[in-house]
Scaffold this active site. Structure first.
Site, PDB file in Angstrom:
ATOM      1  N   HIS A  96       0.849  -1.202   0.000  1.00 48.12           N
ATOM      2  CA  HIS A  96       0.000   0.000   0.000  1.00 48.12           C
ATOM      3  C   HIS A  96       0.885   1.252   0.000  1.00 48.12           C
ATOM      4  O   HIS A  96       2.001   1.231   0.540  1.00 48.12           O
ATOM      5  CB  HIS A  96      -0.904  -0.007   1.244  1.00 48.12           C
ATOM      6  CG  HIS A  96      -1.922   1.099   1.222  1.00 48.12           C
ATOM      7  ND1 HIS A  96      -1.624   2.368   1.661  1.00 48.12           N
ATOM      8  CD2 HIS A  96      -3.195   1.133   0.779  1.00 48.12           C
ATOM      9  CE1 HIS A  96      -2.691   3.136   1.494  1.00 48.12           C
ATOM     10  NE2 HIS A  96      -3.660   2.412   0.964  1.00 48.12           N
ATOM     11  N   GLU A 168      -4.140   2.426  -7.402  1.00 42.68           N
ATOM     12  CA  GLU A 168      -4.482   3.556  -6.537  1.00 42.68           C
ATOM     13  C   GLU A 168      -3.564   4.738  -6.831  1.00 42.68           C
ATOM     14  O   GLU A 168      -2.418   4.759  -6.352  1.00 42.68           O
ATOM     15  CB  GLU A 168      -4.300   3.166  -5.067  1.00 42.68           C
ATOM     16  CG  GLU A 168      -5.171   2.029  -4.608  1.00 42.68           C
ATOM     17  CD  GLU A 168      -5.376   2.075  -3.099  1.00 42.68           C
ATOM     18  OE1 GLU A 168      -6.493   2.368  -2.676  1.00 42.68           O
ATOM     19  OE2 GLU A 168      -4.408   1.857  -2.370  1.00 42.68           O
TER      20      GLU A 168
HETATM   21  P1  PGA Z   1      -9.381   6.514   0.421  1.00 42.29           P
HETATM   22  O1  PGA Z   1      -8.236   5.427   0.721  1.00 42.29           O
HETATM   23  O2  PGA Z   1     -10.624   5.759   0.031  1.00 42.29           O
HETATM   24  O3  PGA Z   1      -9.538   7.248   1.714  1.00 42.29           O
HETATM   25  O4  PGA Z   1      -8.886   7.384  -0.670  1.00 42.29           O
HETATM   26  C1  PGA Z   1      -7.982   4.380  -0.173  1.00 42.29           C
HETATM   27  C2  PGA Z   1      -6.782   3.581   0.241  1.00 42.29           C
HETATM   28  O5  PGA Z   1      -5.860   4.101   0.887  1.00 42.29           O
HETATM   29  O6  PGA Z   1      -6.698   2.388  -0.058  1.00 42.29           O
END
Ligand code: PGA
Length: 256
Positions: A96, A168
């Site tokens: 992550h 992401e």
């Molecule tokens: P968020 O986080 O939905 O607050 O943008 C997503 C993540 O960190 O996986």
């Protein structure tokens, strides 16, 4: 009909009681039938207790937020795949952006962790994503191709494994403003093509699912999931409120 993934990442946001309470609220509010596999990734300490409360007929799966690549030994502070499995986990988030940013994790460490997770029959949720500067400099495709190639090349498949890749964009996480769904679809196509460069296409079709993460909420979730290469969402902020999270689940249930 597509089976989606809705994955909640609670990060380090809740204490023990808050975690149990939120889990119970989600469990009680969960619709009878869902179009998505629902995975909740609490912090480590409440995991076992949540697992004990998880009598929702397997409707909610549990995941760890990280794992170490060694199976056992003198690694102070680390958590192994076996420990996660003992606490009821079937999934684990790997690489992550928080881990990459604050703990200097790399594609190489992600590679070891994915390998160990697969060996232990945990489903890895491998996170990749470009930062704002990389996007501004038009390097996002290159960055994602490189992250995927380094993290996944050399992984052996028997064909029964499952790997989730979460795209992401780092600068969007926690911002409250997701990128446009068509931009995400484009990046998912790049990811799929990269996977096809590394693995036989049958393995990619069978074993991989690519999901989107970054400020997902109930208003936007459907716009993402109707795209052909988006199979689910990783949700941070809006997974910390039972109503908001259940609204996402209910919205996904309306997809035909
Ligand atoms: P968020 O986080 O939905 O607050 O943008 C997503 C993540 O960190 O996986």
């Amino acid at each position: 009909m597509k089976k989606f993934y809705i994955i909640a990442n609670w990060k380090m946001s809740l204490n023990f009681k808050e975690s149990i309470d939120l889990f119970n609220e989600i469990k009680q509010g969960l619709p009878e039938k869902n179009q998505a596999e629902i995975v909740i990734c609490p912090s480590y300490i409440p995991l076992s207790e949540i697992n004990k409360n998880n009598d929702a007929d397997g409707k909610i799966k549990l995941g760890g937020q990280d794992v170490f690549w060694e199976e056992t030994g003198a690694y102070t502070g680390e958590i192994s795949c076996e420990m996660l499995k003992d606490a009821g986990c079937e999934y684990v988030i790997i690489g992550h952006s928080d881990r990459r940013k604050y703990f200097k994790e790399t594609d190489e460490t992600a590679h070891y962790k994915v390998k160990t997770a697969l060996k232990s029959s945990l489903t890895p949720i491998l996170c990749v994503g470009e930062n704002f500067q990389e996007r501004q400099e038009n390097r996002k495709d290159y960055v994602i191709i490189s992250q995927i190639t380094k993290a996944l090349s050399g992984i052996d498949f028997s064909g029964s494994e499952k790997i989730i890749v979460a795209y992401e964009p780092v600068w969007v996480i926690g911002s409250g403003r997701a990128i446009k769904p068509e931009e995400a679809e484009y990046m998912h196509q790049i990811i799929k093509q990269t996977l096809i460069d590394i693995f036989p296409i049958e393995i990619v079709e069978k074993c991989f699912k690519i999901i989107y993460g970054g400020s997902v909420n109930a208003e936007v979730v459907k716009d993402f999931l109707i795209r052909p290469n988006i199979w689910g969402v990783l949700v941070g902020s809006d997974s910390l409120n039972s109503k908001k999270f259940l609204d996402i689940i209910k919205e996904v249930n309306t997809i035909e």
